[in-house]
Write an enzyme that holds these catalytic residues in place. Structure first.
Site, short mmCIF file in Angstrom:
data_model
loop_
_atom_site.label_atom_id
_atom_site.label_comp_id
_atom_site.label_asym_id
_atom_site.label_seq_id
_atom_site.Cartn_x
_atom_site.Cartn_y
_atom_site.Cartn_z
N ARG A 169 1.12 10.71 -18.74
CA ARG A 169 1.05 11.25 -17.39
C ARG A 169 2.45 11.70 -17.00
O ARG A 169 3.42 11.36 -17.65
CB ARG A 169 0.57 10.15 -16.42
CG ARG A 169 -0.86 9.74 -16.66
CD ARG A 169 -1.16 8.44 -15.98
NE ARG A 169 -0.81 8.50 -14.56
CZ ARG A 169 -0.58 7.44 -13.80
NH1 ARG A 169 -0.65 6.23 -14.34
NH2 ARG A 169 -0.28 7.56 -12.54
N SER A 196 -4.14 -2.74 -3.14
CA SER A 196 -4.84 -3.56 -4.11
C SER A 196 -5.69 -4.60 -3.37
O SER A 196 -5.18 -5.43 -2.62
CB SER A 196 -3.82 -4.26 -5.01
OG SER A 196 -4.36 -5.45 -5.55
N LEU A 197 -7.02 -4.57 -3.60
CA LEU A 197 -7.90 -5.56 -2.98
C LEU A 197 -7.52 -6.97 -3.44
O LEU A 197 -7.61 -7.93 -2.68
CB LEU A 197 -9.36 -5.29 -3.36
CG LEU A 197 -9.95 -3.91 -3.00
CD1 LEU A 197 -11.42 -3.86 -3.44
CD2 LEU A 197 -9.81 -3.64 -1.52
N ARG A 198 -7.10 -7.06 -4.69
CA ARG A 198 -6.71 -8.35 -5.26
C ARG A 198 -5.51 -8.94 -4.52
O ARG A 198 -5.51 -10.11 -4.14
CB ARG A 198 -6.35 -8.14 -6.74
CG ARG A 198 -5.73 -9.32 -7.44
CD ARG A 198 -5.28 -8.93 -8.86
NE ARG A 198 -4.25 -7.88 -8.83
CZ ARG A 198 -2.97 -8.11 -8.61
NH1 ARG A 198 -2.52 -9.33 -8.43
NH2 ARG A 198 -2.10 -7.10 -8.60
N ARG A 199 -4.49 -8.11 -4.32
CA ARG A 199 -3.29 -8.62 -3.61
C ARG A 199 -3.63 -8.96 -2.18
O ARG A 199 -3.25 -10.02 -1.67
CB ARG A 199 -2.19 -7.56 -3.66
CG ARG A 199 -1.61 -7.37 -5.04
CD ARG A 199 -0.64 -6.19 -5.12
NE ARG A 199 -0.13 -6.04 -6.48
CZ ARG A 199 0.18 -4.89 -7.05
NH1 ARG A 199 0.04 -3.76 -6.37
NH2 ARG A 199 0.64 -4.86 -8.29
N SER A 240 4.09 11.07 -14.18
CA SER A 240 4.89 10.23 -13.28
C SER A 240 6.08 9.65 -14.05
O SER A 240 6.04 9.49 -15.27
CB SER A 240 4.04 9.09 -12.72
OG SER A 240 3.85 8.09 -13.70
N ARG A 282 -0.46 4.42 -0.78
CA ARG A 282 -0.77 5.03 -2.07
C ARG A 282 0.40 5.85 -2.56
O ARG A 282 1.40 6.00 -1.90
CB ARG A 282 -2.01 5.95 -1.96
CG ARG A 282 -3.38 5.28 -2.10
CD ARG A 282 -3.77 4.76 -3.50
NE ARG A 282 -3.23 5.44 -4.65
CZ ARG A 282 -3.79 6.42 -5.31
NH1 ARG A 282 -4.94 6.92 -4.92
NH2 ARG A 282 -3.22 6.94 -6.38
N GLY A 283 0.21 6.45 -3.71
CA GLY A 283 1.23 7.29 -4.30
C GLY A 283 1.90 6.56 -5.45
O GLY A 283 1.70 5.37 -5.65
N ASN A 284 2.66 7.30 -6.26
CA ASN A 284 3.35 6.65 -7.37
C ASN A 284 4.51 5.81 -6.82
O ASN A 284 4.77 5.80 -5.62
CB ASN A 284 3.79 7.67 -8.42
CG ASN A 284 4.75 8.69 -7.85
OD1 ASN A 284 5.59 8.36 -7.02
ND2 ASN A 284 4.61 9.93 -8.27
N THR A 309 -0.11 -2.49 0.73
CA THR A 309 -0.70 -2.61 -0.61
C THR A 309 -2.10 -2.04 -0.54
O THR A 309 -2.79 -2.21 0.47
CB THR A 309 -0.79 -4.07 -1.12
OG1 THR A 309 -1.44 -4.05 -2.41
CG2 THR A 309 -1.58 -4.98 -0.21
#
Ligand code: DPM
Length: 357
Positions: A24, A145-148, A26, A165-167, A143
């Site tokens: 990729r 992330s659902l996990r975080r 990035s 979001r985003g890199n 964040t």
């Protein structure tokens, strides 16, 4: 030698084929690919490596939370298409972005030694010196992330959580240049690879936030039929990391979780024992099922030759197959234990609520 474009031996043991590595665009992806290229160059000084950079869906959709896009192979599809068309021979990924079942024709030929697998807190410069415990009430943590979010909401109920979001470059910019977030949570491994260790103000241990399946490990994806390349990359495998990640991936697969469910793990190898802790959470972290199991993994066993077994997408010919089997079974057993306690309901509800948001 078999297959198309096989590696030619020049009679002096030198490999002269040009090997193309897809990546990729990035900065993190480039750095990861370059590091694997560097390792290959050390091991095979005579190979010719070419790096081919491309954009993926995950890089193009930057404003929607990962967990809402609903494309399992978000970051991997275009790269796999290029692999399939023989435009590239090797693709380097963050293992945690690779689904537990790969499309037919592809395999993970190597998992490299894991970096620090934990998550890290990166503070807005104005909060220097603070921690998640000492940040003011209602501070906003970024964040997606659902996990975080699930684990941290439970552990730090005084804080608020919002998507970002985003890199990595974009996220740090959003943090530093605006006043929207007091801190963001990122994988320590990515920060370290980018050379941004100095921005890590806190590493989150398992009591605060367990990591994602495969987090911190790099994976090398290849065509399953390309035996030359498979053999070439297999020496990159780090046996302990392979066993840990196979148990984690088997756990996630058995739970039927994707890359965007509130599932977290923690693994350790101590001597010939492999320990796996796994957990599933409701979106707010209030419901949690968590357990630990262990198994014996005989890493020093002589590797059974010419055995080609695939475990949760991974072909690790350089690791004892009995150890690989034990690791995979450990992940499945732990998932089954949690499923027996109602993990399916927790995950189904989490998925529904997330889709409805
Ligand atoms: C996956 C998740 C995230 C990435 C979900 C999770 C984080 C998404 C977000 C599956 N992939 O961890 O619960 O924060 O919105 C990703 C990162 C790395 C690989 C960046 C990061 C680098 C670290 C590594 C994105 N994929 O997690 O900070 O190699 O493990």
């Amino acid at each position: 030698m078999s297959g198309n474009g096989s590696i030619s031996q020049e009679g002096n043991g030198k490999v002269s084929r040009v090997i193309r590595m897809g990546t990729r665009k990035s900065q993190l992806a480039r750095i990861q690919t370059d590091s694997v290229a560097g390792r290959l160059k050390e091991l095979y000084p005579d190979i010719h490596l070419e790096i081919v950079a491309m954009s993926t869906i995950g890089d193009k959709i930057l404003d929607t939370a990962l967990s809402k896009i609903g494309e399992k192979s978000l970051f991997t599809k275009e790269l796999e298409n290029a692999l399939e068309r023989n435009e590239v021979d090797i693709v380097v990924h963050s293992l945690k972005d690779l689904p537990t079942s790969l499309p037919p024709g592809f395999t993970i030929g190597a998992i490299l030694q894991r970096e620090n697998p934990h998550d890290a807190v990166v503070l807005h410069p104005k909060n220097a010196g603070l921690t998640l415990d000492s940040l003011p009430e209602k501070s906003v943590i970024g964040t997606s992330s659902l996990r975080r979010a699930a684990q941290l909401k439970k552990r730090f109920p005084q804080l608020e959580f919002e998507n970002i979001r985003g890199n990595l470059n974009t996220r740090l910019k959003k943090l530093d240049e605006k006043d929207d977030y007091s801190a963001i949570i990122l994988a320590a491994a990515g920060l370290k690879r980018m050379g941004w260790d100095s921005r890590i103000s806190q590493i989150l241990g398992p009591e605060d936030c367990m990591y994602a399946v495969g987090q911190g490990a790099l994976a090398v994806e290849v065509r399953a039929q390309d035996k030359d390349i498979l053999e070439m990359v297999s020496v990159l495998c780090h046996p302990d990391t392979v066993l840990q990640c196979i148990s984690e991936r088997a756990f996630l697969k058995q739970l039927e979780g994707g890359c965007s469910v509130p599932v977290a793990v923690h693994t350790e190898v101590k001597g010939s024992m492999l320990y796996l802790t796994g957990a599933v959470y409701s979106l707010d972290g209030a419901d949690c099922l968590k357990d630990t199991m262990q198994t014996v993994v005989e890493i020093d066993n002589k590797v059974e030759s010419a055995q080609e077994c695939v475990h949760v997408g991974v072909t690790a010919n350089s690791v004892s197959s009995s150890a690989l089997e034990a690791a995979e079974k450990l992940g499945m057993d732990l998932a089954n234990a949690l499923l027996n306690k109602g993990a399916k309901d927790i995950l189904t509800t989490a998925r529904k609520l997330n889709d409805a948001r």
